[in-house]
Design an enzyme around this catalytic site. Structure first.
Site, PDB file in Angstrom:
ATOM      1  N   LYS A 264     -45.980  44.259  72.406  1.00  0.00           N
ATOM      2  CA  LYS A 264     -45.150  43.141  72.845  1.00  0.00           C
ATOM      3  C   LYS A 264     -45.080  42.073  71.763  1.00  0.00           C
ATOM      4  O   LYS A 264     -45.998  41.281  71.588  1.00  0.00           O
ATOM      5  CB  LYS A 264     -45.675  42.502  74.131  1.00  0.00           C
ATOM      6  CG  LYS A 264     -44.603  41.597  74.736  1.00  0.00           C
ATOM      7  CD  LYS A 264     -45.134  40.482  75.594  1.00  0.00           C
ATOM      8  CE  LYS A 264     -45.666  39.315  74.855  1.00  0.00           C
ATOM      9  NZ  LYS A 264     -44.696  38.586  74.028  1.00  0.00           N
TER      10      LYS A 264
ATOM     11  N   GLY B 283     -53.156  35.989  68.653  1.00  0.00           N
ATOM     12  CA  GLY B 283     -52.425  34.779  69.018  1.00  0.00           C
ATOM     13  C   GLY B 283     -53.380  33.613  69.105  1.00  0.00           C
ATOM     14  O   GLY B 283     -54.449  33.616  68.486  1.00  0.00           O
ATOM     15  N   SER B 284     -53.009  32.623  69.897  1.00  0.00           N
ATOM     16  CA  SER B 284     -53.800  31.389  69.938  1.00  0.00           C
ATOM     17  C   SER B 284     -55.071  31.590  70.774  1.00  0.00           C
ATOM     18  O   SER B 284     -55.149  32.478  71.629  1.00  0.00           O
ATOM     19  CB  SER B 284     -52.962  30.267  70.541  1.00  0.00           C
ATOM     20  OG  SER B 284     -52.655  30.592  71.884  1.00  0.00           O
ATOM     21  N   THR B 285     -56.032  30.725  70.533  1.00  0.00           N
ATOM     22  CA  THR B 285     -57.296  30.801  71.265  1.00  0.00           C
ATOM     23  C   THR B 285     -57.067  30.546  72.756  1.00  0.00           C
ATOM     24  O   THR B 285     -57.665  31.223  73.613  1.00  0.00           O
ATOM     25  CB  THR B 285     -58.304  29.807  70.658  1.00  0.00           C
ATOM     26  OG1 THR B 285     -58.579  30.250  69.315  1.00  0.00           O
ATOM     27  CG2 THR B 285     -59.604  29.755  71.432  1.00  0.00           C
TER      28      THR B 285
ATOM     29  N   GLY C  97     -55.696  33.695  74.192  1.00  0.00           N
ATOM     30  CA  GLY C  97     -56.734  34.729  74.135  1.00  0.00           C
ATOM     31  C   GLY C  97     -57.721  34.574  75.269  1.00  0.00           C
ATOM     32  O   GLY C  97     -58.131  35.556  75.906  1.00  0.00           O
TER      33      GLY C  97
ATOM     34  N   GLU D 203     -55.856  23.319  65.047  1.00  0.00           N
ATOM     35  CA  GLU D 203     -54.987  24.167  64.226  1.00  0.00           C
ATOM     36  C   GLU D 203     -53.571  23.576  64.276  1.00  0.00           C
ATOM     37  O   GLU D 203     -52.967  23.505  65.348  1.00  0.00           O
ATOM     38  CB  GLU D 203     -54.995  25.583  64.806  1.00  0.00           C
ATOM     39  CG  GLU D 203     -54.295  26.596  63.939  1.00  0.00           C
ATOM     40  CD  GLU D 203     -54.347  27.996  64.557  1.00  0.00           C
ATOM     41  OE1 GLU D 203     -54.207  28.118  65.783  1.00  0.00           O
ATOM     42  OE2 GLU D 203     -54.504  28.955  63.794  1.00  0.00           O
TER      43      GLU D 203
HETATM   44  P1  NAD Z   1     -49.543  32.477  71.452  1.00  0.00           P
HETATM   45  O1  NAD Z   1     -50.929  32.679  71.910  1.00  0.00           O
HETATM   46  O2  NAD Z   1     -48.747  31.412  72.079  1.00  0.00           O
HETATM   47  O3  NAD Z   1     -48.681  33.820  71.607  1.00  0.00           O
HETATM   48  C1  NAD Z   1     -49.089  35.031  71.022  1.00  0.00           C
HETATM   49  C2  NAD Z   1     -48.491  36.187  71.813  1.00  0.00           C
HETATM   50  O4  NAD Z   1     -49.044  36.175  73.112  1.00  0.00           O
HETATM   51  C3  NAD Z   1     -46.976  36.108  72.003  1.00  0.00           C
HETATM   52  O5  NAD Z   1     -46.441  37.409  71.947  1.00  0.00           O
HETATM   53  C4  NAD Z   1     -46.851  35.534  73.406  1.00  0.00           C
HETATM   54  O6  NAD Z   1     -45.630  35.879  74.026  1.00  0.00           O
HETATM   55  C5  NAD Z   1     -48.030  36.190  74.101  1.00  0.00           C
HETATM   56  N1  NAD Z   1     -48.550  35.484  75.274  1.00  0.00           N
HETATM   57  C6  NAD Z   1     -48.560  34.156  75.526  1.00  0.00           C
HETATM   58  N2  NAD Z   1     -49.119  33.907  76.740  1.00  0.00           N
HETATM   59  C7  NAD Z   1     -49.485  35.110  77.255  1.00  0.00           C
HETATM   60  C8  NAD Z   1     -50.116  35.521  78.467  1.00  0.00           C
HETATM   61  N3  NAD Z   1     -50.486  34.643  79.409  1.00  0.00           N
HETATM   62  N4  NAD Z   1     -50.337  36.832  78.670  1.00  0.00           N
HETATM   63  C9  NAD Z   1     -49.983  37.739  77.728  1.00  0.00           C
HETATM   64  N5  NAD Z   1     -49.367  37.417  76.572  1.00  0.00           N
HETATM   65  C10 NAD Z   1     -49.126  36.111  76.325  1.00  0.00           C
HETATM   66  O7  NAD Z   1     -49.657  32.272  69.865  1.00  0.00           O
HETATM   67  P2  NAD Z   1     -48.493  31.918  68.844  1.00  0.00           P
HETATM   68  O8  NAD Z   1     -48.286  30.452  68.863  1.00  0.00           O
HETATM   69  O9  NAD Z   1     -47.351  32.814  69.044  1.00  0.00           O
HETATM   70  O10 NAD Z   1     -49.180  32.368  67.468  1.00  0.00           O
HETATM   71  C11 NAD Z   1     -49.924  31.537  66.708  1.00  0.00           C
HETATM   72  C12 NAD Z   1     -51.405  31.735  66.950  1.00  0.00           C
HETATM   73  O11 NAD Z   1     -51.785  33.075  66.592  1.00  0.00           O
HETATM   74  C13 NAD Z   1     -52.241  30.836  66.085  1.00  0.00           C
HETATM   75  O12 NAD Z   1     -53.291  30.291  66.848  1.00  0.00           O
HETATM   76  C14 NAD Z   1     -52.773  31.772  65.002  1.00  0.00           C
HETATM   77  O13 NAD Z   1     -53.951  31.331  64.399  1.00  0.00           O
HETATM   78  C15 NAD Z   1     -52.957  33.024  65.774  1.00  0.00           C
HETATM   79  N6  NAD Z   1     -53.015  34.198  64.874  1.00  0.00           N
HETATM   80  C16 NAD Z   1     -54.223  34.820  64.679  1.00  0.00           C
HETATM   81  C17 NAD Z   1     -54.335  35.892  63.784  1.00  0.00           C
HETATM   82  C18 NAD Z   1     -55.655  36.573  63.535  1.00  0.00           C
HETATM   83  O14 NAD Z   1     -55.659  37.669  62.981  1.00  0.00           O
HETATM   84  N7  NAD Z   1     -56.769  35.983  63.933  1.00  0.00           N
HETATM   85  C19 NAD Z   1     -53.187  36.331  63.102  1.00  0.00           C
HETATM   86  C20 NAD Z   1     -51.977  35.669  63.324  1.00  0.00           C
HETATM   87  C21 NAD Z   1     -51.913  34.602  64.221  1.00  0.00           C
END
Ligand code: NAD
Length: 490
Positions: free
Chosen positions: A178, A231-233, A236, A384
């Site tokens: 996704k 994604g974001s903490t 997560g 961040e």
């Molecule tokens: P986000 O957490 O908002 O979204 C990430 C993904 O999760 C998207 O596809 C989103 O649609 C999905 N998502 C959001 N809420 C969800 C839920 N309740 N259930 C299931 N899926 C859900 O993050 P973002 O703003 O898109 O990305 C940036 C973040 O990702 C930053 O915090 C960055 O540090 C992190 N990141 C980490 C790494 C790593 O390897 N550690 C790599 C790239 C980005």
């Protein structure tokens, strides 16, 4: 092949493009221009159900019996297809995400290499015999964990799709990927290339969508055996909650607030130029962006002046221009968030020595920004920002540097710049981060495990360790002679 950004993109289910059944089709915006780019499908819950069913059928069908060498061959074939289509993929990514073509070309190359690495790593999947004495033969089998839900963010769509798909396929799993609803184009194209390379229908499915609806439905789906999330903490931690009740396997790659630590004995020019690259690459929209520059007090003023000059020298502009080093941010909304945090920094006493004001015009551009005189406990030193914003923080000595480096909730990557190799190794042990680099701005390579300590998550991408996240270990025991006596004697 010309870039096909202007076409309409469907979902990708069971080896082909699919119309959404209960989802919708949305306009995508090109962030660098603000103009309409393409129309793309967003999956509804019924579409997710179809994709999971396709992944399950493929797992229980021929894919589940595909020999390792064949999986390896298919992964190499996909890598070849990515290389053959690299120009199209890089341009598609640039137009969808706004980042410079020079960056997306490199990311497409890394995507191909990630498939190649995992194609070779297939050979490392093996069990072991465990001598336990007596007449019992004990050995372990490695089995694919099953159907995987793989959720990726918008900042590196093609590269992170590869980081997720490659180990899952190498392990023999099937997957429903996704991407973010706003940045689905390259992941969809990679799925098409996977089908053209011969990867059977249903093994790779792509369902772009919003997090709380499409994403959460996918995570909760009883047909999903494992969730791999980047994604974001905050998200997560929500995903971990969703996985708790069914005790679903989960791995999390989360945010960062990574430090570059500069000692007075470092090559300051190199340290500062590399740190500017480490924060402004991808306009700071990198989990491993070196967003905190920790500088020994005796050289603090010199380093602030140097880094402000470097920030001003970054070539910002049309991301499709091959000379551009930094393109736009991913959206206007994200630019507002970044600028809001810079304003918070100002209010909390930081001095803006470069950038700090959004650029004029329709594109989501924000200049390379340097905030000096930042207290280590201030918002801009803790949160961040995920934009081209560097917080410069002084430290007194080695102990103080380690204390400040560790004084955030994240622990993804850290870098030290020093002329003293022994000090570099001391810091490598003192700083809590999944990756630590010494006089080197780069930390992510196929083969090198990448992931977080603390709230940067758990699990590792890109290494042999990654394969283990997609495998179950089964212990098999066989009585090969006289068995130990049954103590009950029944
Ligand atoms: P986000 O957490 O908002 O979204 C990430 C993904 O999760 C998207 O596809 C989103 O649609 C999905 N998502 C959001 N809420 C969800 C839920 N309740 N259930 C299931 N899926 C859900 O993050 P973002 O703003 O898109 O990305 C940036 C973040 O990702 C930053 O915090 C960055 O540090 C992190 N990141 C980490 C790494 C790593 O390897 N550690 C790599 C790239 C980005």
């Amino acid at each position: 092949m010309a870039v096909a950004a202007e076409r309409e993109y469907g979902l990708f289910i069971e080896g082909e493009s699919a119309e959404p059944s209960d989802g919708e089709v949305r306009d995508l915006i090109e962030p660098a221009t603000g103009a309409a780019l393409a129309r793309a499908a967003v999956a509804g819950p019924g579409d997710v159900d179809r994709a999971v069913a396709a992944a399950r059928a493929a797992l229980e069908g021929p894919w589940g019996k595909t020999p390792p060498n064949e999986r390896s061959r298919l992964l190499h074939a996909l890598a070849d297809a990515i290389v053959a289509n690299r120009k199209e993929l890089a341009e598609l990514e640039t137009r969808n995400v706004g980042k410079a073509l020079a960056s997306t070309k490199a990311e497409v190359a890394v995507a191909a290499e990630s498939f190649r690495y995992m194609a070779s790593a297939v050979g490392s999947i093996e069990g072991a015999t465990r001598p336990i004495g007596g007449s019992i033969l004990a050995y372990t089998l490695k089995e694919p964990v099953g159907v995987c839900a793989q959720i990726v963010p918008w900042n590196y769509p093609v590269m992170l799709a590869a980081w997720k798909l490659a180990p899952a396929l190498a392990a023999g799993c099937t997957t429903v990927l996704k991407p973010d609803a706003a940045t689905p184009l390259t992941a969809l194209r990679v799925a098409e290339l996977a089908a053209e390379a011969g990867i059977p229908p249903g093994v790779v499915n792509v369902v772009p969508g919003d997090g709380p609806t499409t994403g959460a439905h996918l995570v909760r789906h009883p047909g999903v055996d494992k969730v791999a999330f980047t994604g974001s903490t905050a998200t997560g931690s929500e995903i971990m909650r969703l996985c708790a009740d069914p005790v679903k396997r989960v791995s999390l790659e989360l945010g960062g607030k990574s430090p570059a630590i500069v000692f007075a004995d470092a090559d300051l020019e190199d340290a500062v130029a590399s740190t500017a690259y480490g924060i402004y690459y991808s306009a700071g929209q990198s989990c491993d962006a070196r967003s905190r520059l920790l500088v020994e007090e005796s050289v603090y003023d010199d380093v602030v002046a140097l880094v402000a000059a470097k920030a001003g020298a970054v070539k910002v502009g049309d991301p499709l221009d091959p000379e551009t080093q930094m393109g736009s941010l991913v959206s206007q909304a994200h630019r507002e968030r970044v600028h809001g945090l810079v304003e918070t920094g100002r209010e909390e006493g930081a001095e803006v020595v470069a950038g700090g004001e959004p650029a004029e015009g329709a594109g989501a551009f924000y200049p390379p920004t340097v905030l000096a005189s930042v207290g280590a406990d201030r918002t801009v030193a803790q949160e961040e920002i995920f934009g081209p914003v560097l917080a410069v923080i002084p430290f007194a000595d080695e102990q103080d540097a380690v204390r400040i480096a560790n004084d955030v909730r994240y622990g993804l990557v850290a870098t030290v710049w020093t002329g003293d190799p022994a000090r570099g190794h001391r810091l490598a042990r003192g700083v809590k981060s999944g990756t630590f680099t010494i006089n080197l701005p780069y930390g992510a390579f196929p083969g090198v495990p990448f992931g977080g300590y603390k709230q940067s998550g758990f699990g590792r991408e890109q290494g042999l360790e990654t394969l283990q996240m997609y495998l179950e270990t089964k212990s098999v025991l066989l009585a090969s002679g006289a068995r130990p006596t049954n103590p009950w004697g029944l």
